[in-house]
Design a protein around this motif. Structure first.
Motif, PDB file in Angstrom:
ATOM      1  N   PHE A  67       1.253   8.880 -17.047  1.00  0.00           N
ATOM      2  CA  PHE A  67       1.432   7.828 -16.048  1.00  0.00           C
ATOM      3  C   PHE A  67       0.267   6.852 -16.092  1.00  0.00           C
ATOM      4  N   GLU A  68       0.604   5.562 -16.101  1.00  0.00           N
ATOM      5  CA  GLU A  68      -0.412   4.515 -16.095  1.00  0.00           C
ATOM      6  C   GLU A  68       0.184   3.247 -15.502  1.00  0.00           C
ATOM      7  N   LEU A  69      -0.498   2.679 -14.520  1.00  0.00           N
ATOM      8  CA  LEU A  69      -0.047   1.427 -13.917  1.00  0.00           C
ATOM      9  C   LEU A  69      -0.436   0.265 -14.825  1.00  0.00           C
ATOM     10  N   HIS A  71      -1.282  -3.505 -15.965  1.00  0.00           N
ATOM     11  CA  HIS A  71      -1.993  -4.623 -15.347  1.00  0.00           C
ATOM     12  C   HIS A  71      -1.030  -5.731 -14.934  1.00  0.00           C
ATOM     13  N   GLY A  72       0.036  -5.922 -15.723  1.00  0.00           N
ATOM     14  CA  GLY A  72       0.998  -6.972 -15.386  1.00  0.00           C
ATOM     15  C   GLY A  72       1.683  -6.737 -14.061  1.00  0.00           C
ATOM     16  N   LEU A  73       1.986  -5.481 -13.751  1.00  0.00           N
ATOM     17  CA  LEU A  73       2.622  -5.163 -12.476  1.00  0.00           C
ATOM     18  C   LEU A  73       1.677  -5.441 -11.325  1.00  0.00           C
ATOM     19  N   LEU A  74       0.425  -5.095 -11.492  1.00  0.00           N
ATOM     20  CA  LEU A  74      -0.567  -5.361 -10.453  1.00  0.00           C
ATOM     21  C   LEU A  74      -0.723  -6.867 -10.223  1.00  0.00           C
ATOM     22  N   THR A  75      -0.668  -7.633 -11.293  1.00  0.00           N
ATOM     23  CA  THR A  75      -0.776  -9.092 -11.177  1.00  0.00           C
ATOM     24  C   THR A  75       0.405  -9.673 -10.407  1.00  0.00           C
ATOM     25  N   LEU A  76       1.614  -9.171 -10.692  1.00  0.00           N
ATOM     26  CA  LEU A  76       2.790  -9.650  -9.972  1.00  0.00           C
ATOM     27  C   LEU A  76       2.678  -9.370  -8.480  1.00  0.00           C
ATOM     28  N   VAL A  77       2.168  -8.206  -8.139  1.00  0.00           N
ATOM     29  CA  VAL A  77       2.014  -7.846  -6.733  1.00  0.00           C
ATOM     30  C   VAL A  77       1.005  -8.763  -6.049  1.00  0.00           C
ATOM     31  N   GLN A  78      -0.079  -9.092  -6.744  1.00  0.00           N
ATOM     32  CA  GLN A  78      -1.130  -9.906  -6.147  1.00  0.00           C
ATOM     33  C   GLN A  78      -0.803 -11.393  -6.144  1.00  0.00           C
ATOM     34  N   THR A 101       8.418  -4.001  -7.526  1.00  0.00           N
ATOM     35  CA  THR A 101       8.141  -2.622  -7.932  1.00  0.00           C
ATOM     36  C   THR A 101       9.365  -1.934  -8.541  1.00  0.00           C
ATOM     37  N   SER A 102      10.544  -2.435  -8.245  1.00  0.00           N
ATOM     38  CA  SER A 102      11.754  -1.819  -8.810  1.00  0.00           C
ATOM     39  C   SER A 102      12.005  -2.247 -10.256  1.00  0.00           C
ATOM     40  N   THR A 103      11.226  -3.221 -10.741  1.00  0.00           N
ATOM     41  CA  THR A 103      11.425  -3.694 -12.100  1.00  0.00           C
ATOM     42  C   THR A 103      10.862  -2.733 -13.145  1.00  0.00           C
ATOM     43  N   MET A 104      10.008  -1.798 -12.713  1.00  0.00           N
ATOM     44  CA  MET A 104       9.405  -0.862 -13.656  1.00  0.00           C
ATOM     45  C   MET A 104       9.646   0.567 -13.199  1.00  0.00           C
ATOM     46  N   VAL A 109       7.912  10.138 -12.055  1.00  0.00           N
ATOM     47  CA  VAL A 109       7.062   9.608 -10.979  1.00  0.00           C
ATOM     48  C   VAL A 109       7.960   8.958  -9.932  1.00  0.00           C
ATOM     49  N   PRO A 110       7.954   9.454  -8.680  1.00  0.00           N
ATOM     50  CA  PRO A 110       8.793   8.838  -7.637  1.00  0.00           C
ATOM     51  C   PRO A 110       8.392   7.386  -7.398  1.00  0.00           C
ATOM     52  N   SER A 111       9.389   6.543  -7.216  1.00  0.00           N
ATOM     53  CA  SER A 111       9.112   5.119  -6.978  1.00  0.00           C
ATOM     54  C   SER A 111       8.313   4.905  -5.703  1.00  0.00           C
ATOM     55  N   THR A 112       8.516   5.782  -4.706  1.00  0.00           N
ATOM     56  CA  THR A 112       7.774   5.637  -3.452  1.00  0.00           C
ATOM     57  C   THR A 112       6.281   5.875  -3.664  1.00  0.00           C
ATOM     58  N   SER A 113       5.928   6.748  -4.596  1.00  0.00           N
ATOM     59  CA  SER A 113       4.505   6.982  -4.879  1.00  0.00           C
ATOM     60  C   SER A 113       3.869   5.734  -5.476  1.00  0.00           C
ATOM     61  N   VAL A 114       4.602   5.074  -6.365  1.00  0.00           N
ATOM     62  CA  VAL A 114       4.109   3.833  -6.963  1.00  0.00           C
ATOM     63  C   VAL A 114       3.932   2.760  -5.889  1.00  0.00           C
TER      64      VAL A 114
END
Length: 286
Positions: A67-69, A71-78, A101-104, A109-114
């Motif tokens: 499991f690894e988050l 960087h692109g997902l974090l950028t979209l959120v911010q 968050t549903s795009t990945m 890994v549960p989506s709620t944890s992400v």
């Protein structure tokens, strides 16, 4: 030849004879003995020191090894953060966050944890301060987080005020049918948990209109507008809205000739609507 013990005794005797002499400093510190009671006390102090720094959100342990988050997902959120301003819509923020968050998907890994991990990065300003002041380990699930977030930035008092504004809605004197319908929908969107059924919404809007627009709806319905099914009412409203909002060529809705309730010919009513649309078009061009 002196033995080591004789040398030590000689040094001590010289120190007694010379009070200004300084005993050599021992660089080797004694190792303290730690008892079970001391260990327990240290653990309690450490816990007391760190509890205040714990986050409010408790993220369940993730056992997936790869499991690894990204960087692109974090950028979209911010890219679209929520600051907690009065005019911001927390419901819209949750919808956007869920969409991002549903795009990945992460295997095992549960989506709620992400979501729990990423949500703090979507906050800034007063909103981030609010989350930091929440009690440690007080948010255990995604539903808990959404509930507390909405209650903070969309409190029940705001819901009550918007519900009252919807119920008291009235078409303004200089407002076209399309403008009134658009403003009414803005109020509904601003309070997505208003609780009004679709039939109640249509009834509220119809009774808020002036007599000419009510007659036009009745004519298009071939009788009492509110006797129609909600989906048919919405279709009629959308058709009438297109007539008023057209800036090129007004589209006149064909209506029944036997539906006038106040003795006004439906053709005349539609002609008046067409004239209003032309005047509005001319006004917009100037």
């Amino acid at each position: 030849m002196r033995t080591p013990s004789q040398s030590r005794n000689s040094n001590r005797q010289q120190q007694k004879l010379n009070p200004n002499s300084v005993e050599p400093f021992n660089l080797v510190e004694p190792i303290p003995v730690v008892t079970m009671d001391d260990t327990r006390t240290m653990a309690q102090l450490l816990e007391a020191r760190t509890v205040g720094n714990e986050d409010a959100i408790v993220v369940p342990e993730i056992t997936a090894g790869n499991f690894e988050l990204k960087h692109g997902l974090l950028t979209l959120v911010q890219n679209k953060q929520f600051f907690g301003h009065d005019k911001e819509d927390p419901h819209a923020h949750i919808r956007y966050f869920n969409k991002i968050t549903s795009t990945m998907k992460f295997p095992n890994v549960p989506s709620t944890s992400v979501k729990l991990m990423l949500f703090p990065f979507s906050l800034e300003g007063a909103a981030r301060i609010w989350l930091e002041k929440e009690p440690p380990r007080s948010i255990l699930t995604w539903d808990d987080l959404v509930s507390k977030f909405i209650n903070k930035f969309f409190p029940p008092s705001k819901t009550t005020n918007l519900r009252n504004e919807i119920m008291r809605f009235q078409q303004r004197f200089d407002e076209t049918f399309y403008e009134a319908w658009d403003r009414f929908n803005d109020l509904l969107r601003a309070c997505p948990h208003h609780g009004f059924l679709e039939l109640h919404q249509l009834d509220t809007f119809y009774n808020a209109l002036n007599s000419n627009d009510q007659d036009s709806l009745n004519s298009a319905a071939g009788g009492n507008f509110l006797d129609k099914m909600p989906r048919d009412c919405l279709r009629i409203i959308e058709s009438k809205s297109k007539v008023h909002n057209s800036r090129n060529k007004p589209v006149v809705v064909k209506v029944s000739l036997s539906s006038s309730t106040l003795g006004i010919s439906p053709d005349i009513a539609e002609l008046k609507d067409m004239v209003k649309a032309l005047l509005l078009e001319k006004k917009n061009r100037t």
